[in-house]
Design an enzyme around this catalytic site. Structure first.
Site, short mmCIF file in Angstrom:
data_model
loop_
_atom_site.label_atom_id
_atom_site.label_comp_id
_atom_site.label_asym_id
_atom_site.label_seq_id
_atom_site.Cartn_x
_atom_site.Cartn_y
_atom_site.Cartn_z
N TYR A 5 56.82 7.46 22.69
CA TYR A 5 56.71 8.52 21.69
C TYR A 5 58.01 8.72 20.90
O TYR A 5 58.28 9.82 20.43
CB TYR A 5 56.29 9.83 22.36
CG TYR A 5 54.80 9.91 22.67
CD1 TYR A 5 53.84 9.79 21.65
CD2 TYR A 5 54.34 10.13 23.96
CE1 TYR A 5 52.48 9.87 21.92
CE2 TYR A 5 52.98 10.22 24.25
CZ TYR A 5 52.05 10.09 23.21
OH TYR A 5 50.70 10.19 23.48
N ASN B 7 44.25 15.79 23.95
CA ASN B 7 43.15 15.21 23.18
C ASN B 7 42.64 13.87 23.74
O ASN B 7 42.21 13.00 22.98
CB ASN B 7 43.54 15.11 21.70
CG ASN B 7 44.84 14.33 21.52
OD1 ASN B 7 45.31 13.67 22.43
ND2 ASN B 7 45.41 14.40 20.32
N HIS C 235 45.07 8.17 23.27
CA HIS C 235 46.05 7.68 22.29
C HIS C 235 45.56 6.35 21.75
O HIS C 235 45.01 5.54 22.51
CB HIS C 235 47.41 7.46 22.97
CG HIS C 235 48.36 6.65 22.10
ND1 HIS C 235 49.14 7.23 21.12
CD2 HIS C 235 48.59 5.30 22.04
CE1 HIS C 235 49.83 6.27 20.51
NE2 HIS C 235 49.51 5.10 21.05
N GLU D 93 53.95 -0.92 21.29
CA GLU D 93 53.37 -0.17 22.40
C GLU D 93 52.75 -1.10 23.45
O GLU D 93 52.83 -0.82 24.65
CB GLU D 93 52.32 0.80 21.86
CG GLU D 93 52.94 1.89 20.99
CD GLU D 93 51.91 2.75 20.24
OE1 GLU D 93 50.69 2.53 20.41
OE2 GLU D 93 52.35 3.65 19.49
N LYS E 176 44.67 9.67 28.44
CA LYS E 176 45.74 10.57 28.85
C LYS E 176 45.36 11.31 30.14
O LYS E 176 44.20 11.25 30.58
CB LYS E 176 46.00 11.56 27.71
CG LYS E 176 46.47 10.88 26.40
CD LYS E 176 46.73 11.91 25.31
CE LYS E 176 47.21 11.24 24.03
NZ LYS E 176 47.53 12.23 22.97
P1 DAT Z 1 47.89 10.99 17.29
O1 DAT Z 1 47.79 10.99 18.80
O2 DAT Z 1 46.62 11.46 16.66
O3 DAT Z 1 48.40 9.69 16.74
P2 DAT Z 1 50.56 12.06 16.79
O4 DAT Z 1 51.05 10.67 17.00
O5 DAT Z 1 50.93 12.74 15.53
O6 DAT Z 1 48.96 12.11 16.91
O7 DAT Z 1 51.07 12.99 17.98
C1 DAT Z 1 51.07 12.52 19.32
C2 DAT Z 1 50.44 13.58 20.20
O8 DAT Z 1 51.24 14.77 20.20
C3 DAT Z 1 49.06 14.02 19.73
O9 DAT Z 1 48.03 13.20 20.23
C4 DAT Z 1 48.98 15.42 20.26
C5 DAT Z 1 50.41 15.92 20.18
N1 DAT Z 1 50.68 16.66 18.93
C6 DAT Z 1 50.80 16.12 17.68
N2 DAT Z 1 51.07 17.06 16.76
C7 DAT Z 1 51.12 18.24 17.43
C8 DAT Z 1 51.37 19.60 17.04
N3 DAT Z 1 51.64 19.93 15.78
N4 DAT Z 1 51.33 20.55 18.01
C9 DAT Z 1 51.09 20.22 19.29
N5 DAT Z 1 50.87 18.95 19.74
C10 DAT Z 1 50.87 17.98 18.82
MG MG Z 2 50.27 8.78 17.04
#
Ligand code: DAT
Ligand code: MG
Length: 139
Positions: free
Chosen positions: A51, A118, A121, A132, A11
């Site tokens: 997303y 973070n 992805h 994807e 990212k």
């Molecule tokens: P991951 O990347 O671990 O698969 P995800 O698909 O649930 O997580 O969410 C996509 C991204 O969105 C994640 O890397 C960081 C952000 N994100 C997820 N949940 C969040 C939250 N509750 N508050 C803020 N950012 C969040």
């Molecule tokens: Mg995810």
């Protein structure tokens, strides 16, 4: 022998902090093979597709804005159980509690932003991986 593919992104925070090599190195040292790689500036249309499962959530717009804030690196990694394996290398979503030893646990923390930053992805299922990979690399 069955193999598997996953879509991995470094990212904008990871690219800005010059962690592309570190991420690739961890993937390779684990034993997976990077088979496609590109750097790009993602646009809104691409990110809304990528997303789509998060549309309507409070962090969706901050997430799209963050992912457009600079270049990203997209790659396909291959190997048996690579989807699960890369998720394990990455650590859990929240970097504050991601285990030390993981990419997120070692290299990221809460920055007080609306969206969690973070570093990486990784696809979460074979269906997500196929979808994807097509978004970033075509059929
Ligand atoms: P991951 O990347 O671990 O698969 P995800 O698909 O649930 O997580 O969410 C996509 C991204 O969105 C994640 O890397 C960081 C952000 N994100 C997820 N949940 C969040 C939250 N509750 N508050 C803020 N950012 C969040
Ligand atoms: Mg995810």
């Amino acid at each position: 022998m069955s193999s598997e593919k996953t879509l991995i992104l470094v990212k904008p925070d990871g690219v800005r902090r010059s962690l592309v090599g570190e991420v690739i190195s961890r993937i390779e040292r684990k034993g997976y093979t990077v088979t496609s790689l590109r750097m790009l500036q993602a646009d809104r249309a691409l990110l809304e597709r990528h997303y789509e499962e998060h549309k309507g959530k409070p962090f969706f717009e901050p997430l799209v804005e963050f992912m457009m804030s600079g270049p990203i690196v997209a790659m396909v990694a291959e190997g048996n159980r690579v989807i699960e394996g890369f998720r394990s290398l990455a650590g859990v979503t929240d970097p504050t509690v991601a285990a030390p030893g993981t990419i997120r646990g070692d290299l990221a923390r809460d920055q007080g932003t609306k969206v969690v930053q973070n570093i990486v992805h990784g696809s979460d299922s074979p269906e997500s991986a196929a979808r994807e990979i097509e978004i970033f690399f075509g059929k």
